[in-house]
Scaffold this motif. Structure first.
Motif, PDB file in Angstrom:
ATOM      1  N   VAL A 367      41.522 -85.280 -75.568  1.00 51.39           N
ATOM      2  CA  VAL A 367      40.997 -86.641 -75.715  1.00 51.39           C
ATOM      3  C   VAL A 367      41.505 -87.266 -77.017  1.00 51.39           C
ATOM      4  N   TRP A 368      41.453 -86.504 -78.108  1.00 50.48           N
ATOM      5  CA  TRP A 368      41.910 -87.048 -79.389  1.00 50.48           C
ATOM      6  C   TRP A 368      43.427 -87.192 -79.417  1.00 50.48           C
ATOM      7  N   GLY A 369      44.138 -86.289 -78.734  1.00 51.95           N
ATOM      8  CA  GLY A 369      45.581 -86.443 -78.637  1.00 51.95           C
ATOM      9  C   GLY A 369      45.969 -87.681 -77.857  1.00 51.95           C
ATOM     10  N   THR A 370      45.166 -88.016 -76.849  1.00 57.88           N
ATOM     11  CA  THR A 370      45.416 -89.233 -76.083  1.00 57.88           C
ATOM     12  C   THR A 370      45.225 -90.471 -76.946  1.00 57.88           C
ATOM     13  N   ALA A 371      44.136 -90.489 -77.726  1.00 59.39           N
ATOM     14  CA  ALA A 371      43.901 -91.617 -78.635  1.00 59.39           C
ATOM     15  C   ALA A 371      45.054 -91.765 -79.621  1.00 59.39           C
ATOM     16  N   GLN A 372      45.574 -90.643 -80.108  1.00 54.75           N
ATOM     17  CA  GLN A 372      46.692 -90.677 -81.043  1.00 54.75           C
ATOM     18  C   GLN A 372      47.955 -91.199 -80.372  1.00 54.75           C
ATOM     19  N   ALA A 373      48.230 -90.747 -79.140  1.00 58.46           N
ATOM     20  CA  ALA A 373      49.433 -91.184 -78.436  1.00 58.46           C
ATOM     21  C   ALA A 373      49.404 -92.687 -78.163  1.00 58.46           C
ATOM     22  N   ILE A 374      48.238 -93.193 -77.732  1.00 52.03           N
ATOM     23  CA  ILE A 374      48.117 -94.636 -77.482  1.00 52.03           C
ATOM     24  C   ILE A 374      48.341 -95.409 -78.776  1.00 52.03           C
ATOM     25  N   ALA A 375      47.747 -94.923 -79.865  1.00 56.80           N
ATOM     26  CA  ALA A 375      47.888 -95.607 -81.150  1.00 56.80           C
ATOM     27  C   ALA A 375      49.334 -95.612 -81.618  1.00 56.80           C
ATOM     28  N   PHE A 376      50.032 -94.479 -81.478  1.00 60.24           N
ATOM     29  CA  PHE A 376      51.442 -94.429 -81.882  1.00 60.24           C
ATOM     30  C   PHE A 376      52.278 -95.410 -81.076  1.00 60.24           C
ATOM     31  N   GLY A 377      52.040 -95.444 -79.755  1.00 63.92           N
ATOM     32  CA  GLY A 377      52.809 -96.357 -78.918  1.00 63.92           C
ATOM     33  C   GLY A 377      52.560 -97.815 -79.275  1.00 63.92           C
ATOM     34  N   LEU A 378      51.286 -98.159 -79.503  1.00 62.51           N
ATOM     35  CA  LEU A 378      50.947 -99.545 -79.829  1.00 62.51           C
ATOM     36  C   LEU A 378      51.311 -99.910 -81.266  1.00 62.51           C
ATOM     37  N   GLY A 379      51.194 -98.936 -82.176  1.00 55.83           N
ATOM     38  CA  GLY A 379      51.406 -99.223 -83.587  1.00 55.83           C
ATOM     39  C   GLY A 379      52.815 -99.701 -83.890  1.00 55.83           C
TER      40      GLY A 379
END
Length: 437
Positions: A367-379
């Motif tokens: 779950v936390w890895g997913t939040a990180q992946a979304i943030a990296f893509g959007l960031g």
């Protein structure tokens, strides 16, 4: 009493991280340049493929839950590495086909980046779950620093080696170099994982709790747990701030400070050096002090967030001041505090991974890895697009970068506040448990 993994085992897991970084480098860095420079694609196409592999990583909780259901996570790590290696080779094949048939080459590239995202999700999530479940609490921050430093080293070594061997460029040479990187990465990770994991070494085994919950039940428990929910928000906001600068720092140095490409590249290297130093310092500090309460890691996390915010404020001021500003020192400070925040956040993540009533480390790390992946893509995307929009609207490069750096600084301050709330909730929960005992 089980002591968990020693330093040799932690270094072996770091070799797995380094292998993941080496193979991902092929797709996200090397092929990105080749698609644009050698095959004449618009820069948005490889950027979109990289973004797609982050989208695929939304499946991380599924991979983590799958590894939770078994007695060993090693098969998930190795299977993920093989899928990642297959995806990297297919990406190379698709790239070399662009000259003859772009439609077929791009179609193969989409399939390849799908496999890359799935492989990173399966191997990375399961590896972090092993780290969280098998490392003693007082070593978690330092263990996080060790594995992440080794991942960066894997990227640097593979990139340098591949770059040297690719000159002069030919498609045959590209296939040989890529094959060497993939084979070496899979071999190293396989040897590193050999007889490493034993079910008895899991520090949080809950034999009396019954079987792990279903995937839906696990997600429901995480959502209903205030600390886990707030930590997910912290990971997303902080990683969004962390990644927004990735694509704009070098253009900022060129447009505002008139640096040459070589100078701006050196500036980026200085930032990465600062990140490594911040990771090392925080890893050592976390190892020395994290054994008593979650407060120590909270201090490092908040220090990293606030320090990053101040460094970004400095860059915003530099955009208006121009030549004469101590830009190199400013960027080095930004890297240091970024590294401090990243390792402390990862150490906190591992500490929280085993805190569920029934959920295991795999699904929580997913779950936390997913939040990180979304943030990296959007960031990265939002930072670059934000600068472009602001430049067109304001007509001044400096003011555009000032705005984006100010937004990043605000996000880091928000991250510090979220980190403080997470630690407060955790301390309150532990106090309640102590009273009940």
């Amino acid at each position: 009493m089980q002591r968990g993994f020693g330093w040799l085992s932690i270094v072996r897991l770091g070799l797995v991280q380094a292998s993941i970084g080496a193979m991902v480098m092929l797709a996200t860095s090397l092929l990105n340049r080749l698609m644009v420079l050698e095959y004449g694609l618009a820069a948005a196409i490889p950027a979109g493929l990289v973004a797609w592999h982050y989208v695929v990583q939304l499946s991380r909780p599924i991979w983590g839950h799958g590894s939770d259901m078994g007695r060993r996570r090693t098969p998930w790590v190795l299977a993920g590495m093989i899928v990642l290696g297959l995806g990297a080779m297919l990406a190379v094949q698709g790239t070399t086909m662009l000259a003859q048939d772009r439609t077929l080459g791009l179609s193969l590239a989409i399939v390849a980046f799908t496999l890359i995202g799935a492989g990173v999700g399966a191997a990375g999530t399961s590896m972090l779950a092993i780290l969280a479940s098998s490392v003693a609490p007082e070593r978690r921050a330092a263990a996080a620093a060790t594995t992440w430093i080794m991942m960066v080293m894997g990227i640097v070594i593979s990139a340098g080696t591949a770059g040297a061997l690719l000159d002069p460029y030919t498609e045959q040479r590209l296939m040989m170099v890529a094959s060497g990187v993939v084979v070496a990465a899979i071999a190293v990770s396989s040897m590193a994982m050999f007889r490493l994991e034993k079910p008895a070494l899991r520090l949080d085994r809950r034999d009396g709790d019954g079987p792990p919950p279903s995937f839906a039940e696990a997600l429901r428990e995480i959502y209903e747990e205030p600390e886990a929910r707030r930590f997910t928000a912290f990971i997303f906001v902080s990683m969004l701030a962390y990644s927004m600068q990735d694509l704009i720092l070098e253009p900022f140095a060129g447009l505002v400070f008139e640096m040459t490409p070589g100078q701006s590249t050196s500036l980026s290297g200085l930032q990465h050096g600062g990140v490594l130093i911040g990771m090392i310092v925080t890893g050592l500090g976390g190892s020395a002090f994290a054994g008593r309460t979650p407060v120590e890691l909270r201090v490092w996390t908040m220090l990293g967030c606030v320090g990053s915010a101040l460094a970004l404020v400095g860059l915003a001021m530099a955009a208006g001041y121009g030549a004469g500003w101590p830009l190199t020192a400013n960027v080095a400070a930004l890297g240091f505090f970024n590294g401090a925040f990243a390792v402390a956040a990862i150490g906190s993540m591992m500490g929280l991974a085993g805190a569920g009533k029934r959920t295991r480390e795999g699904v929580r790390m997913g779950v936390w890895g997913t939040a990180q992946a979304i943030a990296f893509g959007l960031g990265g995307l939002s930072g670059a697009m934000g600068v472009d929009i602001a430049r067109n609207a304001m007509g001044r490069d400096g003011m555009a970068f000032q705005l984006i750096f100010a937004v990043e600084a605000g996000l880091f301050i928000l991250s510090a506040l979220l980190a403080m709330r997470v630690a407060t909730v955790r301390q309150r929960t532990e106090n309640q448990r102590s009273v009940q005992i």
